[in-house]
Enzyme design. Structure first.
Site, mmCIF file in Angstrom:
data_model
loop_
_atom_site.group_PDB
_atom_site.id
_atom_site.type_symbol
_atom_site.label_atom_id
_atom_site.label_comp_id
_atom_site.label_asym_id
_atom_site.label_seq_id
_atom_site.Cartn_x
_atom_site.Cartn_y
_atom_site.Cartn_z
ATOM 1 N N ASP A 51 0.562 -0.851 0.081
ATOM 2 C CA ASP A 51 0.124 -0.027 0.005
ATOM 3 C C ASP A 51 0.462 0.859 0.599
ATOM 4 O O ASP A 51 1.746 1.188 0.205
ATOM 5 C CB ASP A 51 -1.079 0.073 1.356
ATOM 6 C CG ASP A 51 -1.755 -0.976 1.426
ATOM 7 O OD1 ASP A 51 -2.356 -1.269 -0.279
ATOM 8 O OD2 ASP A 51 -2.687 -1.323 2.388
ATOM 9 N N TYR A 111 6.993 -8.315 8.641
ATOM 10 C CA TYR A 111 6.311 -6.634 9.010
ATOM 11 C C TYR A 111 6.257 -6.256 9.471
ATOM 12 O O TYR A 111 6.739 -7.293 11.076
ATOM 13 C CB TYR A 111 4.877 -6.713 8.000
ATOM 14 C CG TYR A 111 4.434 -6.825 7.426
ATOM 15 C CD1 TYR A 111 4.444 -6.285 5.709
ATOM 16 C CD2 TYR A 111 4.157 -8.378 6.678
ATOM 17 C CE1 TYR A 111 3.832 -6.499 4.720
ATOM 18 C CE2 TYR A 111 3.178 -8.680 5.494
ATOM 19 C CZ TYR A 111 3.548 -8.069 4.695
ATOM 20 O OH TYR A 111 3.157 -8.331 3.099
ATOM 21 N N ASP A 134 -7.213 1.788 7.771
ATOM 22 C CA ASP A 134 -5.491 2.929 8.372
ATOM 23 C C ASP A 134 -5.960 3.958 8.482
ATOM 24 O O ASP A 134 -6.595 4.194 8.807
ATOM 25 C CB ASP A 134 -4.568 1.866 7.479
ATOM 26 C CG ASP A 134 -4.732 2.726 6.063
ATOM 27 O OD1 ASP A 134 -5.842 3.462 6.276
ATOM 28 O OD2 ASP A 134 -4.786 2.246 5.175
ATOM 29 N N ARG A 188 -3.689 -5.151 8.051
ATOM 30 C CA ARG A 188 -4.335 -4.109 8.780
ATOM 31 C C ARG A 188 -5.741 -4.999 9.243
ATOM 32 O O ARG A 188 -6.374 -4.449 9.983
ATOM 33 C CB ARG A 188 -5.308 -3.237 7.477
ATOM 34 C CG ARG A 188 -4.217 -2.187 6.840
ATOM 35 C CD ARG A 188 -4.797 -1.574 5.561
ATOM 36 N NE ARG A 188 -4.839 -1.917 4.209
ATOM 37 C CZ ARG A 188 -5.832 -1.635 2.809
ATOM 38 N NH1 ARG A 188 -6.667 -0.996 3.223
ATOM 39 N NH2 ARG A 188 -5.056 -2.892 2.301
#
Length: 300
Positions: free
Chosen positions: A38, A66, A80, A174
């Site tokens: 993203d 991550y 988010d 997310r």
């Protein structure tokens, strides 16, 4: 120029922005990336150059890692911090024990509902396009695997939680945050995301756009990683020299003509070598090597 550059994607750039930048720097059209990030996310974005664009599909089995940051008590439409705030809640009742239990429970194989603001296609259009247009649609849950989901820092006063995840392809961080927020009863949204690893590629080895900008093509070529090195989930096969041209011409070879030197972790796919030379990708079907992608047709 053929190979992969491990780019550290900056915040605010789309994954395609990175590819466009490299096309301009290298004056090469055949450039593509693996694993979309993203715009708000940073970190590892493998960019395939030249013939390496033909092997993008073989990175599907790569697990990704991550480092993420979440804000307790805030729910947005995009899951988010870039989205519209839908709800705010008090999170003062959340304690360390509750948090650690929620994260521990969100491991293993889980059913995950992708966010509507995602790049998934629905009837030919991106889900985020339909969401922005206000079109009603449904996405199906999918099974993903979370092998690591550990809190690295927590500040319960501010509601800021940092954590590290290792997961299979198609996992939405997310959604992990939103699901955990709902489990805690206060909601949560993602405020930052860095991809620290993707299969072979690691953040400590990634090169920034700033470092690449201003370099000539020859200097950028020094950052190219040979594609065969990065296909860590594919096995390895040594092909008899007298069957190399048969492979290049698309013909299978029986079991007498090859030997498996490394087993595969991805379907029946293998990297095919003649000596030290990488030829392409093949699959083993009924004990025969069948060519899938010929990468090096110049080998004699």
């Amino acid at each position: 120029m053929n190979g992969i550059i491990n780019v550290n994607k900056p915040a605010g750039w789309t994954s395609q922005d990175v590819c466009a930048k490299l096309r301009g720097l290298l004056h090469i059209k055949k450039i593509g990336h693996t694993g979309t990030l993203d715009p708000m996310a940073t970190g590892v974005l493998p960019v395939c150059i030249g013939k390496a664009t033909r092997i993008i599909e073989y990175y599907d089995a790569d697990y990704k890692s991550y480092h993420a940051v979440m804000q307790l008590g805030t729910v947005t439409d995009t899951l988010d911090i870039t989205g519209e705030i839908l709800e705010t809640h008090d999170y003062s009742v959340v304690n360390e024990s509750m948090l650690r239990e929620a994260f521990k429970a969100y491991t293993g194989v889980v059913e995950q509902l992708p966010p509507k603001y995602s790049a998934l296609r629905v009837n030919g259009k991106r889900a985020y396009e339909l969401a922005r247009e206000g079109v009603e649609f449904e996405l199906k849950t999918r099974k993903v695997e979370i092998t690591k989901n550990e809190i690295s820092h927590m500040d319960l006063d501010s509601g800021i939680i940092e954590f590290d995840v290792n997961c299979s392809k198609g996992t939405y961080i997310r959604t992990i945050i939103d699901d955990i927020g709902r489990e805690l009863g206060c909601g949560a949204c993602m405020t930052a995301l860095e991809r620290t690893g993707s299969g072979y590629f690691r953040i400590e080895d990634a090169v920034s756009i700033e470092e690449l900008t201003g370099l000539n093509a020859g200097d950028i070529e020094k950052y190219l990683i040979p594609m065969e090195e990065t296909l860590i989930n594919l096995g390895k096969v040594q092909l008899n020299d007298n069957r190399v041209m048969a492979f290049i011409n698309g013909n299978p070879s029986d079991s007498w003509a090859y030997s498996v030197t490394e087993e595969t972790n991805y379907g029946n796919y293998y990297r095919i070598y003649s000596g030290d030379s990488f030829i392409g990708i093949g699959s083993i079907e009924n004990d025969s090597i069948k060519p899938q992608k010929v990468i090096n047709a110049d080998i004699q």
